[in-house]
Scaffold this motif. Structure first.
Motif, PDB file in Angstrom:
ATOM      1  N   GLU A 119      50.034  36.975  50.674  1.00  0.00           N
ATOM      2  CA  GLU A 119      51.457  37.356  50.741  1.00  0.00           C
ATOM      3  C   GLU A 119      52.253  36.866  49.538  1.00  0.00           C
ATOM      4  OE1 GLU A 119      53.291  36.443  54.551  1.00  0.00           O
ATOM      5  OE2 GLU A 119      51.319  36.354  55.526  1.00  0.00           O
ATOM      6  N   GLN A 120      51.564  36.484  48.464  1.00  0.00           N
ATOM      7  CA  GLN A 120      52.241  35.880  47.312  1.00  0.00           C
ATOM      8  C   GLN A 120      52.089  36.687  46.020  1.00  0.00           C
ATOM      9  OE1 GLN A 120      54.099  33.068  47.763  1.00  0.00           O
ATOM     10  NE2 GLN A 120      53.530  33.308  49.925  1.00  0.00           N
ATOM     11  N   GLY A 121      51.354  37.781  46.042  1.00  0.00           N
ATOM     12  CA  GLY A 121      51.073  38.533  44.828  1.00  0.00           C
ATOM     13  C   GLY A 121      52.258  39.303  44.288  1.00  0.00           C
ATOM     14  N   LYS A 122      52.061  39.941  43.135  1.00  0.00           N
ATOM     15  CA  LYS A 122      53.138  40.673  42.466  1.00  0.00           C
ATOM     16  C   LYS A 122      53.414  42.039  43.096  1.00  0.00           C
ATOM     17  CE  LYS A 122      52.421  38.534  37.933  1.00  0.00           C
ATOM     18  NZ  LYS A 122      52.118  38.774  36.489  1.00  0.00           N
ATOM     19  N   SER A 123      52.417  42.626  43.731  1.00  0.00           N
ATOM     20  CA  SER A 123      52.573  43.965  44.306  1.00  0.00           C
ATOM     21  C   SER A 123      53.310  43.901  45.639  1.00  0.00           C
ATOM     22  CB  SER A 123      51.199  44.613  44.500  1.00  0.00           C
ATOM     23  OG  SER A 123      51.321  45.865  45.141  1.00  0.00           O
ATOM     24  N   MET A 124      54.476  44.547  45.702  1.00  0.00           N
ATOM     25  CA  MET A 124      55.312  44.477  46.899  1.00  0.00           C
ATOM     26  C   MET A 124      54.596  45.026  48.125  1.00  0.00           C
ATOM     27  SD  MET A 124      57.333  46.611  49.017  1.00  0.00           S
ATOM     28  CE  MET A 124      58.157  47.943  48.124  1.00  0.00           C
ATOM     29  N   TRP A 125      54.036  46.239  48.003  1.00  0.00           N
ATOM     30  CA  TRP A 125      53.397  46.856  49.166  1.00  0.00           C
ATOM     31  C   TRP A 125      52.231  46.005  49.662  1.00  0.00           C
ATOM     32  CZ3 TRP A 125      48.364  48.002  49.910  1.00  0.00           C
ATOM     33  CH2 TRP A 125      47.539  48.118  48.775  1.00  0.00           C
ATOM     34  N   ALA A 126      51.473  45.406  48.715  1.00  0.00           N
ATOM     35  CA  ALA A 126      50.312  44.604  49.094  1.00  0.00           C
ATOM     36  C   ALA A 126      50.722  43.337  49.830  1.00  0.00           C
ATOM     37  CB  ALA A 126      49.487  44.268  47.854  1.00  0.00           C
ATOM     38  N   ARG A 127      51.844  42.732  49.408  1.00  0.00           N
ATOM     39  CA  ARG A 127      52.355  41.546  50.110  1.00  0.00           C
ATOM     40  C   ARG A 127      52.765  41.888  51.531  1.00  0.00           C
ATOM     41  NH1 ARG A 127      55.514  40.929  45.473  1.00  0.00           N
ATOM     42  NH2 ARG A 127      57.379  41.480  46.673  1.00  0.00           N
ATOM     43  N   VAL A 128      53.494  42.988  51.683  1.00  0.00           N
ATOM     44  CA  VAL A 128      53.989  43.379  53.007  1.00  0.00           C
ATOM     45  C   VAL A 128      52.828  43.741  53.927  1.00  0.00           C
ATOM     46  CG1 VAL A 128      55.419  45.023  54.276  1.00  0.00           C
ATOM     47  CG2 VAL A 128      56.212  44.111  52.083  1.00  0.00           C
TER      48      VAL A 128
END
Length: 226
Positions: A119-128
Motif C-alpha cells: 500500500e506504499q507504492g507510487k501507482s495509485m490504483w495498485a495501492r488502492v
C-alpha cells in the motif's frame, strides 16, 4: 452449490457467469446488477437494483457457497479518493454485509497484476487494490482468494464495458490466440478465470493471492488439493 456474482456485466464477470451456468455442480447463480442482463438461463436469477447492498435485507444470502466479486472500474481520470470510493469502500461494504450473514462462504476478488500489497507504492490504483485485498483477507471469511490476472483473452462473446479496453482487445484479437499458445502461462482467458474460481470453491488452495500463472493452474486442476 449456489453462487453469487457481482460485476456480471463486465468482461471478466461475463466469462465467470458463463462458466458457472455451464457447471453441472452449480445449482443456481444470482447476479446483482444495476441493469438487466440479456442472458436467460434456468439457473440464473437477476437482482436488479441501484443499491448494491439492498439484497442483504433478507436471510437468503446464507445459502451461497461463494461470492465472485468481479466488479471494478478503470482508475483513468480519477483521483485516489474517487477511485477508493468504488474500489475499496463499495467492495468492503458488500463484503462486510456478506460476512455478517454468511461468514462460512468463500469470497473471491478480482484485483489485477501489479497490485501493491504494501500500500506504499507510487501507482495509485495498485495501492488502492492492495489496501482492498488486505482488508478482504483480514475480514474473516472461511475462505478468501485474491485474483491478479494480467492480459486476458475474452471468449464466448465477453467484452469490456470500458471503451479503450474494448478497442484494445479488438486490435489484439487476431494475435491473442497465438500469444496464448506461445505463452500459455502469461495470458488467461475469461474461461480460465471462471473455471479457476469454481475449482477454488471445490478443492481449495493454500495460497490466498493468485497471480496469472496460479490462476491458470487452478483452472485446470483436478480433484487433488493444490
Amino acid at each position: 452449490m449456489d453462487i453469487l456474482i457481482y460485476g456480471a456485466t463486465g468482461m471478466v464477470g461475463q466469462g465467470v457467469l458463463l462458466e458457472c451456468l455451464r457447471a453441472d455442480d452449480v445449482k443456481s447463480v444470482t447476479v446483482i446488477v444495476r441493469s438487466p442482463l440479456a442472458e436467460s438461463h434456468p439457473k440464473l436469477r437477476q437482482i436488479v437494483t441501484v443499491d448494491l447492498l439492498s439484497p442483504f435485507t433478507t436471510n437468503e444470502m446464507s445459502q451461497y457457497a461463494a461470492c465472485f466479486f468481479c466488479l471494478g472500474v478503470s482508475s483513468a481520470g480519477m483521483t485516489e479518493a474517487q477511485y477508493s470510493k468504488i474500489t475499496y469502500d463499495l467492495t468492503l461494504d458488500v463484503a462486510s454485509k456478506l460476512y455478517q450473514v454468511n461468514p462460512a462462504m468463500a469470497f473471491i476478488y478480482v484485483s489485477g497484476a501489479g497490485t501493491d500489497s504494501s500500500e506504499q507504492g507510487k501507482s495509485m490504483w495498485a495501492r488502492v487494490k492492495g489496501k482492498t485485498e488486505n482488508a478482504l483477507l483480514a475480514k474473516g471469511f472461511a475462505s478468501a482468494w485474491m485474483f491478479r490476472p494480467g492480459m486476458i483473452q475474452p471468449l464466448n462473446g465477453a467484452r469490456s464495458k470500458t471503451t479503450r479496453y474494448r478497442v484494445l482487445y479488438q486490435i489484439l484479437s487476431p494475435v491473442l490466440p497465438l500469444l496464448k499458445r506461445l505463452f500459455p502461462r502469461a495470458i488467461l482467458t475469461t474461461e480460465d478465470i471462471g473455471k479457476a474460481m469454481l475449482n477454488l470453491v471445490r478443492y481449495g488452495n493454500q495460497k490466498a493471492i493468485l497471480e496469472t500463472e496460479d490462476i491458470g493452474r487452478m483452472a485446470h486442476s483436478s480433484l487433488r488439493r493444490m
